[in-house]
Design a protein around this motif. Sequence first.
Motif, PDB file in Angstrom:
ATOM      1  N   TRP A   1      11.571  54.720  81.064  1.00 46.31           N
ATOM      2  CA  TRP A   1      13.012  54.584  81.270  1.00 46.31           C
ATOM      3  C   TRP A   1      13.603  55.964  81.495  1.00 46.31           C
ATOM      4  O   TRP A   1      13.298  56.907  80.771  1.00 46.31           O
ATOM      5  CB  TRP A   1      13.645  53.940  80.041  1.00 46.31           C
ATOM      6  CG  TRP A   1      15.042  53.441  80.215  1.00 46.31           C
ATOM      7  CD1 TRP A   1      15.423  52.259  80.800  1.00 46.31           C
ATOM      8  CD2 TRP A   1      16.249  54.072  79.777  1.00 46.31           C
ATOM      9  NE1 TRP A   1      16.790  52.140  80.748  1.00 46.31           N
ATOM     10  CE2 TRP A   1      17.323  53.236  80.121  1.00 46.31           C
ATOM     11  CE3 TRP A   1      16.518  55.271  79.127  1.00 46.31           C
ATOM     12  CZ2 TRP A   1      18.637  53.544  79.842  1.00 46.31           C
ATOM     13  CZ3 TRP A   1      17.840  55.590  78.849  1.00 46.31           C
ATOM     14  CH2 TRP A   1      18.883  54.727  79.199  1.00 46.31           C
ATOM     15  N   LEU A   2      14.421  56.088  82.511  1.00 50.21           N
ATOM     16  CA  LEU A   2      15.131  57.326  82.799  1.00 50.21           C
ATOM     17  C   LEU A   2      16.503  56.954  83.325  1.00 50.21           C
ATOM     18  O   LEU A   2      16.622  56.157  84.257  1.00 50.21           O
ATOM     19  CB  LEU A   2      14.382  58.155  83.849  1.00 50.21           C
ATOM     20  CG  LEU A   2      15.112  59.390  84.398  1.00 50.21           C
ATOM     21  CD1 LEU A   2      15.335  60.431  83.305  1.00 50.21           C
ATOM     22  CD2 LEU A   2      14.335  59.998  85.549  1.00 50.21           C
ATOM     23  N   ALA A   3      17.535  57.510  82.707  1.00 55.54           N
ATOM     24  CA  ALA A   3      18.899  57.241  83.161  1.00 55.54           C
ATOM     25  C   ALA A   3      19.728  58.503  83.024  1.00 55.54           C
ATOM     26  O   ALA A   3      19.567  59.278  82.079  1.00 55.54           O
ATOM     27  CB  ALA A   3      19.521  56.113  82.356  1.00 55.54           C
ATOM     28  N   VAL A   4      20.626  58.689  83.982  1.00 56.95           N
ATOM     29  CA  VAL A   4      21.581  59.789  83.954  1.00 56.95           C
ATOM     30  C   VAL A   4      22.962  59.168  84.113  1.00 56.95           C
ATOM     31  O   VAL A   4      23.173  58.322  84.981  1.00 56.95           O
ATOM     32  CB  VAL A   4      21.300  60.814  85.083  1.00 56.95           C
ATOM     33  CG1 VAL A   4      22.373  61.885  85.138  1.00 56.95           C
ATOM     34  CG2 VAL A   4      19.922  61.433  84.898  1.00 56.95           C
TER      35      VAL A   4
ATOM     36  N   ILE B   1      20.024  66.853  85.877  1.00 50.96           N
ATOM     37  CA  ILE B   1      19.726  66.314  84.546  1.00 50.96           C
ATOM     38  C   ILE B   1      18.421  65.514  84.569  1.00 50.96           C
ATOM     39  O   ILE B   1      17.559  65.682  83.696  1.00 50.96           O
ATOM     40  CB  ILE B   1      20.881  65.441  84.018  1.00 50.96           C
ATOM     41  CG1 ILE B   1      22.185  66.238  83.948  1.00 50.96           C
ATOM     42  CG2 ILE B   1      20.519  64.803  82.684  1.00 50.96           C
ATOM     43  CD1 ILE B   1      22.199  67.388  82.989  1.00 50.96           C
ATOM     44  N   GLY B   2      18.254  64.654  85.559  1.00 49.50           N
ATOM     45  CA  GLY B   2      17.030  63.851  85.655  1.00 49.50           C
ATOM     46  C   GLY B   2      15.804  64.728  85.812  1.00 49.50           C
ATOM     47  O   GLY B   2      14.777  64.523  85.161  1.00 49.50           O
ATOM     48  N   GLU B   3      15.893  65.735  86.672  1.00 48.03           N
ATOM     49  CA  GLU B   3      14.767  66.641  86.873  1.00 48.03           C
ATOM     50  C   GLU B   3      14.456  67.409  85.594  1.00 48.03           C
ATOM     51  O   GLU B   3      13.288  67.593  85.237  1.00 48.03           O
ATOM     52  CB  GLU B   3      15.055  67.605  88.021  1.00 48.03           C
ATOM     53  CG  GLU B   3      13.877  68.494  88.344  1.00 48.03           C
ATOM     54  CD  GLU B   3      14.041  69.274  89.640  1.00 48.03           C
ATOM     55  OE1 GLU B   3      13.220  70.188  89.853  1.00 48.03           O
ATOM     56  OE2 GLU B   3      14.962  68.991  90.437  1.00 48.03           O
ATOM     57  N   LEU B   4      15.490  67.856  84.888  1.00 51.51           N
ATOM     58  CA  LEU B   4      15.289  68.552  83.619  1.00 51.51           C
ATOM     59  C   LEU B   4      14.550  67.663  82.622  1.00 51.51           C
ATOM     60  O   LEU B   4      13.611  68.103  81.953  1.00 51.51           O
ATOM     61  CB  LEU B   4      16.642  68.992  83.041  1.00 51.51           C
ATOM     62  CG  LEU B   4      16.618  69.606  81.642  1.00 51.51           C
ATOM     63  CD1 LEU B   4      15.798  70.888  81.618  1.00 51.51           C
ATOM     64  CD2 LEU B   4      18.052  69.846  81.173  1.00 51.51           C
ATOM     65  N   LEU B   5      14.940  66.400  82.534  1.00 52.77           N
ATOM     66  CA  LEU B   5      14.279  65.468  81.617  1.00 52.77           C
ATOM     67  C   LEU B   5      12.812  65.262  81.982  1.00 52.77           C
ATOM     68  O   LEU B   5      11.934  65.324  81.126  1.00 52.77           O
ATOM     69  CB  LEU B   5      15.020  64.127  81.589  1.00 52.77           C
ATOM     70  CG  LEU B   5      16.323  64.124  80.813  1.00 52.77           C
ATOM     71  CD1 LEU B   5      17.195  62.936  81.225  1.00 52.77           C
ATOM     72  CD2 LEU B   5      16.048  64.091  79.310  1.00 52.77           C
ATOM     73  N   VAL B   6      12.537  65.026  83.259  1.00 51.70           N
ATOM     74  CA  VAL B   6      11.157  64.767  83.685  1.00 51.70           C
ATOM     75  C   VAL B   6      10.300  66.019  83.508  1.00 51.70           C
ATOM     76  O   VAL B   6       9.192  65.946  82.961  1.00 51.70           O
ATOM     77  CB  VAL B   6      11.094  64.247  85.137  1.00 51.70           C
ATOM     78  CG1 VAL B   6       9.658  64.180  85.636  1.00 51.70           C
ATOM     79  CG2 VAL B   6      11.759  62.875  85.240  1.00 51.70           C
ATOM     80  N   ARG B   7      10.787  67.157  83.932  1.00 48.89           N
ATOM     81  CA  ARG B   7       9.992  68.389  83.801  1.00 48.89           C
ATOM     82  C   ARG B   7       9.730  68.732  82.332  1.00 48.89           C
ATOM     83  O   ARG B   7       8.637  69.184  81.982  1.00 48.89           O
ATOM     84  CB  ARG B   7      10.661  69.541  84.533  1.00 48.89           C
ATOM     85  CG  ARG B   7      10.619  69.348  86.051  1.00 48.89           C
ATOM     86  CD  ARG B   7      10.876  70.630  86.799  1.00 48.89           C
ATOM     87  NE  ARG B   7      10.990  70.405  88.229  1.00 48.89           N
ATOM     88  CZ  ARG B   7       9.979  70.207  89.059  1.00 48.89           C
ATOM     89  NH1 ARG B   7       8.755  70.180  88.602  1.00 48.89           N
ATOM     90  NH2 ARG B   7      10.185  70.016  90.354  1.00 48.89           N
ATOM     91  N   THR B   8      10.717  68.507  81.468  1.00 52.74           N
ATOM     92  CA  THR B   8      10.511  68.752  80.042  1.00 52.74           C
ATOM     93  C   THR B   8       9.482  67.786  79.482  1.00 52.74           C
ATOM     94  O   THR B   8       8.606  68.184  78.705  1.00 52.74           O
ATOM     95  CB  THR B   8      11.838  68.637  79.266  1.00 52.74           C
ATOM     96  OG1 THR B   8      12.770  69.596  79.804  1.00 52.74           O
ATOM     97  CG2 THR B   8      11.642  68.899  77.782  1.00 52.74           C
ATOM     98  N   ALA B   9       9.560  66.525  79.869  1.00 50.68           N
ATOM     99  CA  ALA B   9       8.578  65.542  79.402  1.00 50.68           C
ATOM    100  C   ALA B   9       7.181  65.921  79.850  1.00 50.68           C
ATOM    101  O   ALA B   9       6.226  65.858  79.068  1.00 50.68           O
ATOM    102  CB  ALA B   9       8.941  64.148  79.910  1.00 50.68           C
ATOM    103  N   LEU B  10       7.035  66.339  81.095  1.00 54.31           N
ATOM    104  CA  LEU B  10       5.716  66.710  81.608  1.00 54.31           C
ATOM    105  C   LEU B  10       5.178  67.944  80.888  1.00 54.31           C
ATOM    106  O   LEU B  10       3.980  68.050  80.641  1.00 54.31           O
ATOM    107  CB  LEU B  10       5.779  66.966  83.115  1.00 54.31           C
ATOM    108  CG  LEU B  10       6.103  65.748  83.980  1.00 54.31           C
ATOM    109  CD1 LEU B  10       6.174  66.148  85.451  1.00 54.31           C
ATOM    110  CD2 LEU B  10       5.124  64.618  83.761  1.00 54.31           C
ATOM    111  N   ARG B  11       6.052  68.843  80.534  1.00 54.85           N
ATOM    112  CA  ARG B  11       5.636  70.063  79.837  1.00 54.85           C
ATOM    113  C   ARG B  11       5.336  69.802  78.357  1.00 54.85           C
ATOM    114  O   ARG B  11       4.342  70.272  77.825  1.00 54.85           O
ATOM    115  CB  ARG B  11       6.733  71.123  79.959  1.00 54.85           C
ATOM    116  CG  ARG B  11       6.367  72.461  79.316  1.00 54.85           C
ATOM    117  CD  ARG B  11       7.548  73.405  79.216  1.00 54.85           C
ATOM    118  NE  ARG B  11       8.447  72.915  78.184  1.00 54.85           N
ATOM    119  CZ  ARG B  11       9.769  72.874  78.305  1.00 54.85           C
ATOM    120  NH1 ARG B  11      10.353  73.297  79.394  1.00 54.85           N
ATOM    121  NH2 ARG B  11      10.518  72.413  77.330  1.00 54.85           N
TER     122      ARG B  11
END
Length: 154
Positions: free
Chosen positions: A78-81, A90-100
């Motif tokens: 689930w991803l929502a902005v 914001i979405g990119e920040l969330l995904v990149r943080t999750a991947l890291r």
Amino acid sequence: MQAVPAVRADLPAWLCLASEVEDLFGPMVDDPQFRAAVERNMERGTALCVHAEREVPGGELAGGLLMSAHPPRYEISWLAVGGAWRGRGIGELLVRTALRDLTAGPGTVEVTTFGPDHPGRGARGFYEHLGFAPDLPLSAGGTRQTYRLRLPDL
């Protein structure tokens, strides 16, 4: 702004964010399974959020992400902005943080998003921009699409 692990105090704000995107995802706020999934992810540290103003638990959320981790397989479930925050990274920040922070390579990250016939089809370009590649549609008519990203050795 930074993406941080969500905590119980964030649950009301999380449900408020979910209410804002129910037109795309369907009913969630009154769904006990959705609430349980959010709480479970908060407990295991796989719920990330970006607070709208300060990094204060319980405040308004600009965005949120839920992820499951079963190495070497990971899934963004689930991803929502929030509408006022779209187009600000914001979405990119969330995904990149999750991947890291939530993955340990090598492996594969999967996400099922909207198909080309859905009003939320813009998510397809978002995931492609991040390096995800489309896989076969999950549903007849292409209303859902799975994307995959191979993780390198970290």
